[in-house]
Design an enzyme around this catalytic site. Structure first.
Site, PDB file in Angstrom:
ATOM      1  N   TYR A   1     -11.803 -54.469 -65.485  1.00 49.39           N
ATOM      2  CA  TYR A   1     -11.844 -53.535 -66.592  1.00 49.39           C
ATOM      3  C   TYR A   1     -11.894 -52.085 -66.119  1.00 49.39           C
ATOM      4  CZ  TYR A   1     -13.031 -54.582 -71.108  1.00 49.39           C
ATOM      5  OH  TYR A   1     -12.971 -55.123 -72.402  1.00 49.39           O
TER       6      TYR A   1
ATOM      7  N   GLU B   1     -11.750 -48.910 -68.353  1.00 48.50           N
ATOM      8  CA  GLU B   1     -11.666 -48.039 -69.421  1.00 48.50           C
ATOM      9  C   GLU B   1     -11.556 -46.370 -68.670  1.00 48.50           C
ATOM     10  OE1 GLU B   1     -14.945 -48.824 -71.800  1.00 48.50           O
ATOM     11  OE2 GLU B   1     -13.900 -50.381 -72.888  1.00 48.50           O
TER      12      GLU B   1
ATOM     13  N   ASP C   1      11.347 -42.110 -80.535  1.00 46.30           N
ATOM     14  CA  ASP C   1      11.000 -43.446 -80.165  1.00 46.30           C
ATOM     15  C   ASP C   1      12.256 -44.216 -79.544  1.00 46.30           C
ATOM     16  OD1 ASP C   1      10.458 -46.240 -79.892  1.00 46.30           O
ATOM     17  OD2 ASP C   1       9.501 -46.407 -81.912  1.00 46.30           O
TER      18      ASP C   1
ATOM     19  N   THR D   1       9.042 -48.938 -75.605  1.00 46.88           N
ATOM     20  CA  THR D   1       8.546 -50.022 -75.046  1.00 46.88           C
ATOM     21  C   THR D   1       9.104 -50.105 -73.855  1.00 46.88           C
ATOM     22  OG1 THR D   1      10.417 -51.236 -76.023  1.00 46.88           O
ATOM     23  CG2 THR D   1       8.338 -51.507 -77.151  1.00 46.88           C
TER      24      THR D   1
ATOM     25  N   LYS E   1      12.595 -53.664 -73.482  1.00 41.77           N
ATOM     26  CA  LYS E   1      13.958 -54.046 -74.154  1.00 41.77           C
ATOM     27  C   LYS E   1      14.867 -53.547 -73.066  1.00 41.77           C
ATOM     28  CE  LYS E   1      11.551 -53.606 -78.555  1.00 41.77           C
ATOM     29  NZ  LYS E   1      11.616 -52.879 -79.746  1.00 41.77           N
TER      30      LYS E   1
ATOM     31  N   ARG F   1       6.395 -56.560 -71.287  1.00 37.82           N
ATOM     32  CA  ARG F   1       6.018 -56.278 -72.666  1.00 37.82           C
ATOM     33  C   ARG F   1       4.907 -55.394 -72.758  1.00 37.82           C
ATOM     34  NH1 ARG F   1       7.916 -58.555 -76.805  1.00 37.82           N
ATOM     35  NH2 ARG F   1       9.355 -59.553 -75.404  1.00 37.82           N
TER      36      ARG F   1
HETATM   37  C1  LIG Z   1      10.713 -52.757 -80.663  1.00 41.10           C
HETATM   38  C2  LIG Z   1      10.071 -51.337 -81.203  1.00 41.10           C
HETATM   39  C3  LIG Z   1       9.050 -50.839 -81.356  1.00 41.10           C
HETATM   40  C4  LIG Z   1       7.595 -51.780 -81.305  1.00 41.10           C
HETATM   41  O1  LIG Z   1       7.579 -52.452 -80.323  1.00 41.10           O
HETATM   42  P1  LIG Z   1       6.248 -53.405 -80.147  1.00 41.10           P
HETATM   43  O2  LIG Z   1       6.019 -53.453 -78.607  1.00 41.10           O
HETATM   44  O3  LIG Z   1       6.948 -54.681 -80.781  1.00 41.10           O
HETATM   45  O4  LIG Z   1       5.140 -53.001 -80.944  1.00 41.10           O
HETATM   46  C5  LIG Z   1       8.889 -49.677 -81.644  1.00 41.10           C
HETATM   47  N1  LIG Z   1       9.826 -48.811 -81.995  1.00 41.10           N
HETATM   48  C6  LIG Z   1      11.150 -49.164 -82.120  1.00 41.10           C
HETATM   49  C7  LIG Z   1      12.140 -48.396 -82.275  1.00 41.10           C
HETATM   50  C8  LIG Z   1      11.269 -50.555 -81.637  1.00 41.10           C
HETATM   51  O5  LIG Z   1      12.844 -50.827 -81.514  1.00 41.10           O
END
Ligand SMILES: *Cc1c(COP(=O)(O)O)cnc(C)c1O
Length: 558
Positions: free
Chosen positions: A198, A200, A344, A370, A373, A379
């Site tokens: 833990y 925090e 993003d 993220t 990807k 993840r």
């Molecule tokens: C995949 C994605 C997310 C979110 O990802 P999660 O981990 O599934 O919450 C946010 N923004 C964009 C543009 C994405 O393609």
């Protein structure tokens, strides 16, 4: 040459004589040195750990028969221990099997033979004939399963699910644009004991005692993220991409404030303001759209809209936009409109890290992503920001919206960032894009309409409805039958329901990870067209499935 050597009470005499008989080698002796009874796994662990970590060229382990030592040291990854009785065994173990730890039995092998065996072992190089290399690669790959093999006994049902995923990854062609195949190093950190802690708070400022090990891991993740992307500040704690976005909203704006973001049905993301998502419920979302003709962002129109709407945040980035984003232009728009520039980069983070897409970091106030990807990590989520927002961001994540961070996942993020600092990752990122262009062209050349006419990144969208009147849902199902995994996707100004969709989204991050190049990408593009040309033809699907299985067998998943 550095040899790490160890023995138990049944082998220490031969060890001592061997060291004395080979003055040309540098030995690191981990013991034991006495006849007092001891436990062979302790010495095997010390030697195997040194070899696994690359601290020694070879390991040597001696016990009464050599068997206990070989069993114990073969539990270690990157270790291949061989029990050898003569010099021929040693030569084959090296040349064919790539052994790096030699095990000897003091009761079975006298000193003269042991010296011969050791000399043969260290002087034989690994044979890189294709058949031997292939078999050694299979030994490595077996670990995709053997890493988890303990679960076969401890939880057979979960083991079955993991095994099914391994088989699926091995045999199918994964073209899901938001997925990738993480390295074993990433998976190991993600499954590590760091999950037990833990923590925090932040490194050096925790609410719990005993955080020194996780502090070290999280600090590495933060500094590596900043170094990799050239950012002032990084928060590596968000559990996912959506919570990374939530953190930025919480750090900067109030409920009811306006966010200008790409419409979900045109490639935006749920967390950019979908009415069913927290973002759409809490904030006043104004969507922007792509140009009807070009299907690309029209920056003049975006500027006009931003000046009218006066958003607090202009949010760029998408889940299904096949074209490069112009961050310099977006910065100019944000400056004119007086709003925060948030990008993003979830989909393109790996391309940015590898230099195959311009980086938003020099321009944006906040960059979220993220890590799983194109970035190919665990993840999870990540936020980068300018120094002046660091404090607000950190308190938005904790205590604002999360409790204890997932330190095992944070460690895996650190591993991923380090991987991206290796020079070969630039080539990987470029290859992802080259493969995507090659596959896209192969589909397009067969008459299928591609949204925006092509691709600049790791994904493209096929307008299956517009080309032949079939839905994305049916197209994806037909491809699935043929071992080609894509997802249905809306396309700009879609006329189908979001459940059926007019398009499919196709991405090349995962096939590039397993080593495929433009030739294979174009071949797969042709197969996609074969299936789409006649989506009810099960014979074609079976034929492509067989060809896909033969292709994937040649490109092992790491
Ligand atoms: C995949 C994605 C997310 C979110 O990802 P999660 O981990 O599934 O919450 C946010 N923004 C964009 C543009 C994405 O393609």
């Amino acid at each position: 040459m550095k040899i790490v050597i160890g023995a138990d009470h049944g082998g220490f005499e031969l060890k001592k004589s061997l060291i004395a008989s080979c003055p040309e080698a540098t030995f690191v002796d981990v013991g034991t040195d006495a006849a007092e009874s001891c436990d062979y796994p302790d010495y095997a662990d010390a030697v195997a750990e040194a070899v696994a970590g690359g601290d020694a060229d070879f390991g040597v382990l001696v016990c009464t028969t050599g068997m206990g030592m070989s069993m114990a040291s073969n539990r270690f990854q990157n270790v291949r221990a061989a029990l050898c009785r003569d010099a021929e065994d040693a030569r084959i173990a090296r040349a064919h099997n790539g052994a790096n730890v030699l095990c000897l039995g003091q009761k079975r092998t006298d000193l003269a033979a042991a010296v011969e065996i050791l000399k043969a072992f260290v002087s034989t190089s690994v044979d890189d004939a294709e058949r031997h290399a292939r078999r050694r690669a299979k030994l490595e790959r077996a670990r995709r399963l053997s890493d988890f093999s303990g679960l076969a006994k401890d939880d057979p049902e979960i083991y079955a699910a993991i095994k099914a995923q391994v088989t699926q990854e091995d045999t199918e062609i994964n073209l899901i644009a938001s997925e990738n195949t993480s390295s074993r190093a990433v998976r190991l950190a993600a499954g590590s004991v760091l999950m037990n802690k833990y923590a925090e708070g932040y490194p050096g400022k925790r609410w719990y005692s005993g955080c020194l090990p996780v502090d070290a891991a999280e600090e590495l993740a933060r500094t590596r993220a900043c170094a990799l992307f050239g950012a002032d500040h990084a928060n590596v704690q968000p559990h996912c991409g959506s919570s990374a976005n939530m953190a930025v909203y919480f750090a900067t704006i109030k409920p009811g404030d306006t966010i200008l973001s790409l419409s979900l049905d045109q490639g935006g993301h749920l967390s950019h303001g979908s009415p069913v998502n927290f973002s759409g419920k809490l904030y006043n979302i104004v969507p922007y759209t792509v140009d009807r003709e070009t299907e690309r962002i029209d920056y003049d129109a975006l500027e006009k809209q931003a000046l009218e709407v006066k958003p607090k945040i202009l949010l760029s980035g998408a889940s299904a936009y096949p074209r490069a984003l112009d961050f310099k232009r977006i910065r100019e728009i944000c400056d004119k409109a007086g709003c925060i520039m948030m990008v993003d980069m979830a989909h393109i983070a790996g391309l940015v890290a590898g230099g195959a897409h311009e980086s938003p970091v020099p321009y944006a106030d906040f960059v979220t992503t993220t890590t799983h990807k194109t970035l190919r990590g665990p993840r999870g989520g990540l936020v980068l920001c300018k120094a002046q927002y660091a404090k607000a961001l950190d308190s938005a994540v904790f205590p604002g919206m999360q409790g204890g961070p997932l330190e095992n996942i944070i460690a895996a993020k650190a591993v991923c960032f380090r991987e991206w600092m290796q020079p070969e990752m630039k080539a990987y990122a470029a290859q992802v894009v080259a493969n995507c262009k090659a596959m896209c062209k192969a589909v397009q050349d067969r008459g299928w309409r591609i949204v925006s006419g092509g691709t600049d990144n790791h994904l493209f969208l096929v307008d299956v409805k517009g080309t032949k009147g079939i839905t994305g849902k049916d197209a994806a199902a037909a491809l699935d039958n043929a071992g080609i995994v894509v997802n249905k996707n809306t396309i700009p100004y879609d006329t189908e329901s979001p459940f059926k969709c007019s398009g499919i989204r196709v991405g090349t991050a995962s096939i590039t990870t397993r080593g495929m190049k433009e030739t294979e990408a174009a071949l797969i593009g042709g197969w996609i067209a074969d299936i789409l040309d006649d989506i009810t033809n099960v014979a074609v699907q079976a034929d492509v499935k067989a060809k896909a299985a033969a292709l994937t067998a040649k490109f092992l998943v790491p």
